[in-house]
Design a protein around this motif. Structure first.
Motif, mmCIF file in Angstrom:
data_model
loop_
_atom_site.group_PDB
_atom_site.id
_atom_site.type_symbol
_atom_site.label_atom_id
_atom_site.label_comp_id
_atom_site.label_asym_id
_atom_site.label_seq_id
_atom_site.Cartn_x
_atom_site.Cartn_y
_atom_site.Cartn_z
ATOM 1 N N THR A 83 0.848 -1.194 0.000
ATOM 2 C CA THR A 83 0.000 0.000 0.000
ATOM 3 C C THR A 83 0.882 1.240 0.000
ATOM 4 O O THR A 83 1.815 1.356 0.801
ATOM 5 C CB THR A 83 -0.926 0.016 1.231
ATOM 6 N N ALA A 84 0.578 2.173 -0.899
ATOM 7 C CA ALA A 84 1.370 3.401 -1.012
ATOM 8 C C ALA A 84 1.079 4.331 0.164
ATOM 9 O O ALA A 84 -0.073 4.701 0.394
ATOM 10 C CB ALA A 84 1.054 4.106 -2.326
ATOM 11 N N LEU A 85 2.119 4.723 0.898
ATOM 12 C CA LEU A 85 1.955 5.631 2.030
ATOM 13 C C LEU A 85 1.778 7.070 1.569
ATOM 14 O O LEU A 85 1.140 7.875 2.248
ATOM 15 C CB LEU A 85 3.169 5.530 2.963
ATOM 16 N N VAL A 86 2.380 7.407 0.429
ATOM 17 C CA VAL A 86 2.244 8.724 -0.196
ATOM 18 C C VAL A 86 2.163 8.498 -1.703
ATOM 19 O O VAL A 86 2.474 7.411 -2.195
ATOM 20 C CB VAL A 86 3.440 9.656 0.134
ATOM 21 N N SER A 87 1.782 9.494 -2.437
ATOM 22 C CA SER A 87 1.863 9.400 -3.888
ATOM 23 C C SER A 87 3.336 9.456 -4.292
ATOM 24 O O SER A 87 4.081 10.320 -3.816
ATOM 25 C CB SER A 87 1.073 10.537 -4.547
ATOM 26 N N CYS A 88 3.770 8.540 -5.134
ATOM 27 C CA CYS A 88 5.196 8.387 -5.402
ATOM 28 C C CYS A 88 5.400 7.612 -6.692
ATOM 29 O O CYS A 88 4.441 7.112 -7.302
ATOM 30 C CB CYS A 88 5.883 7.664 -4.241
ATOM 31 N N TYR A 89 6.664 7.513 -7.100
ATOM 32 C CA TYR A 89 7.037 6.684 -8.240
ATOM 33 C C TYR A 89 7.725 5.437 -7.696
ATOM 34 O O TYR A 89 8.602 5.519 -6.835
ATOM 35 C CB TYR A 89 7.970 7.434 -9.186
ATOM 36 N N VAL A 90 7.311 4.280 -8.194
ATOM 37 C CA VAL A 90 7.795 3.007 -7.661
ATOM 38 C C VAL A 90 8.532 2.238 -8.749
ATOM 39 O O VAL A 90 8.053 2.140 -9.886
ATOM 40 C CB VAL A 90 6.627 2.157 -7.124
ATOM 41 N N THR A 91 9.680 1.699 -8.396
ATOM 42 C CA THR A 91 10.393 0.794 -9.287
ATOM 43 C C THR A 91 10.516 -0.572 -8.619
ATOM 44 O O THR A 91 10.688 -0.673 -7.399
ATOM 45 C CB THR A 91 11.796 1.309 -9.640
ATOM 46 N N ILE A 92 10.408 -1.615 -9.422
ATOM 47 C CA ILE A 92 10.665 -2.986 -8.980
ATOM 48 C C ILE A 92 11.670 -3.577 -9.950
ATOM 49 O O ILE A 92 11.486 -3.507 -11.169
ATOM 50 C CB ILE A 92 9.380 -3.828 -8.952
ATOM 51 N N SER A 93 12.745 -4.160 -9.422
ATOM 52 C CA SER A 93 13.798 -4.697 -10.280
ATOM 53 C C SER A 93 14.448 -5.905 -9.621
ATOM 54 O O SER A 93 14.457 -6.016 -8.384
ATOM 55 C CB SER A 93 14.851 -3.625 -10.571
ATOM 56 N N PRO A 94 14.996 -6.834 -10.415
ATOM 57 C CA PRO A 94 15.653 -8.008 -9.835
ATOM 58 C C PRO A 94 16.885 -7.621 -9.027
ATOM 59 O O PRO A 94 17.652 -6.743 -9.422
ATOM 60 C CB PRO A 94 16.040 -8.840 -11.064
ATOM 61 N N ALA A 95 17.069 -8.276 -7.890
ATOM 62 C CA ALA A 95 18.267 -8.078 -7.090
ATOM 63 C C ALA A 95 19.435 -8.805 -7.757
ATOM 64 O O ALA A 95 19.232 -9.740 -8.538
ATOM 65 C CB ALA A 95 18.048 -8.617 -5.673
ATOM 66 N N PRO A 96 20.672 -8.380 -7.478
ATOM 67 C CA PRO A 96 21.833 -9.060 -8.061
ATOM 68 C C PRO A 96 21.815 -10.554 -7.753
ATOM 69 O O PRO A 96 21.550 -10.969 -6.623
ATOM 70 C CB PRO A 96 23.014 -8.368 -7.380
ATOM 71 N N GLY A 97 22.024 -11.367 -8.775
ATOM 72 C CA GLY A 97 22.060 -12.813 -8.590
ATOM 73 C C GLY A 97 20.728 -13.509 -8.773
ATOM 74 O O GLY A 97 20.673 -14.740 -8.840
ATOM 75 N N SER A 98 19.644 -12.742 -8.842
ATOM 76 C CA SER A 98 18.320 -13.348 -9.026
ATOM 77 C C SER A 98 18.042 -13.547 -10.509
ATOM 78 O O SER A 98 18.506 -12.778 -11.353
ATOM 79 C CB SER A 98 17.240 -12.456 -8.420
ATOM 80 N N TYR A 99 17.274 -14.579 -10.829
ATOM 81 C CA TYR A 99 16.820 -14.678 -12.213
ATOM 82 C C TYR A 99 15.735 -13.634 -12.433
ATOM 83 O O TYR A 99 15.202 -13.068 -11.493
ATOM 84 C CB TYR A 99 16.344 -16.096 -12.528
ATOM 85 N N ASP A 100 15.432 -13.324 -13.677
ATOM 86 C CA ASP A 100 14.520 -12.238 -14.009
ATOM 87 C C ASP A 100 13.104 -12.780 -14.211
ATOM 88 O O ASP A 100 12.770 -13.237 -15.315
ATOM 89 C CB ASP A 100 14.979 -11.512 -15.285
#
Length: 244
Positions: A83-100
């Motif tokens: 849940t967004a606490l404020v209006s914002c821009y969000v990115t989601i990306s694989p962590a190093p070593g994780s498959y995509d």
């Protein structure tokens, strides 16, 4: 009691041994073991301005009414919610070593009524989040891929204030680049302005405004980026403009 079964597909067979040491096997029974958050109703809750989506989609399944994630029926989805606490821009990306993995973001709290927000076949998404909105995040494996994964969710309030989206300039004209930040954007001292992946300019956080001179002609997708003392990178939504 079968404790700590390995995720995935199993065939269980019961074997009996008689007094003559002869073995008899029962018919096999197929069993699938998946993570609890294979079910939308058991989505793992995330909180705050940064979070890690870690898990394993081995053995995960598709529920009735589940949407196609990124437009593809992959069939190995697990769920998170945030849940967004404020209006914002969000990115989601694989962590190093994780498959995509495939990532799909939806607004809503009911599986049959989810509203698509953003998706990507290779684990990288960005979207504008609205304060108080509940987001469901599906992590899936492309064409049935499965295994452990880790992704980073970063919420940012930094935003580009100049130039405006859709603006048009002549190549070579001086262009003012400006951004605003809040306390949610960490403790970094320097704001960087990127055109796509190319660094164009830097400005101090206290006055994040600078003039970009001798910009070449073409299409520009500008983001403002700040990195805090722990190395967490936060970025604005892209602002697109053209130079003729």
């Amino acid at each position: 009691v079968w404790k700590n079964p390995v995720l995935g597909h199993h065939t269980l067979v019961a074997t009996a041994v008689d007094s003559d040491n002869e073995w008899t096997d029962s018919p096999g029974v197929n069993v699938n073991i998946s993570s609890l958050n294979d079910s939308f109703s058991r989505a793992i809750s995330l909180a705050g301005f940064s979070a890690v989506l870690a898990g394993d989609n081995t053995g995960a399944t598709v529920e009735p009414g589940e949407p196609l994630h990124a437009g593809v029926r992959n069939g190995r989805s697990v769920w998170f919610k945030w849940t967004a606490l404020v209006s914002c821009y969000v990115t989601i990306s694989p962590a190093p070593g994780s498959y995509d993995p495939v990532v799909a973001v939806y607004a809503g709290t009911a599986l049959q009524n989810l509203i698509p927000v953003a998706s990507n076949l290779y684990g990288n998404v960005g979207f504008n989040a609205t304060k108080g909105t509940n987001y469901a995040i599906a992590v899936d494996g492309m064409f049935g891929a499965e295994g452990p994964f880790a992704l980073k969710l970063i919420a940012s309030t930094i935003r580009v204030t100049a130039p405006s989206a859709g603006a048009s300039f002549r190549a070579g004209d001086p262009i003012t680049l400006s951004a605003t930040l809040t306390s949610h954007d960490g403790n970094g001292d320097l704001v960087e302005f990127y055109d796509g992946t190319e660094l164009n300019a830097r400005a101090p956080r206290k006055k994040p405004t600078i003039v970009w001179s001798n910009a070449p002609p073409g299409f520009c997708s500008l983001t403002a980026v700040i990195t805090d003392k722990k190395g967490v990178i936060r970025q604005s939504a892209p602002v697109n403009f053209t130079l003729h």
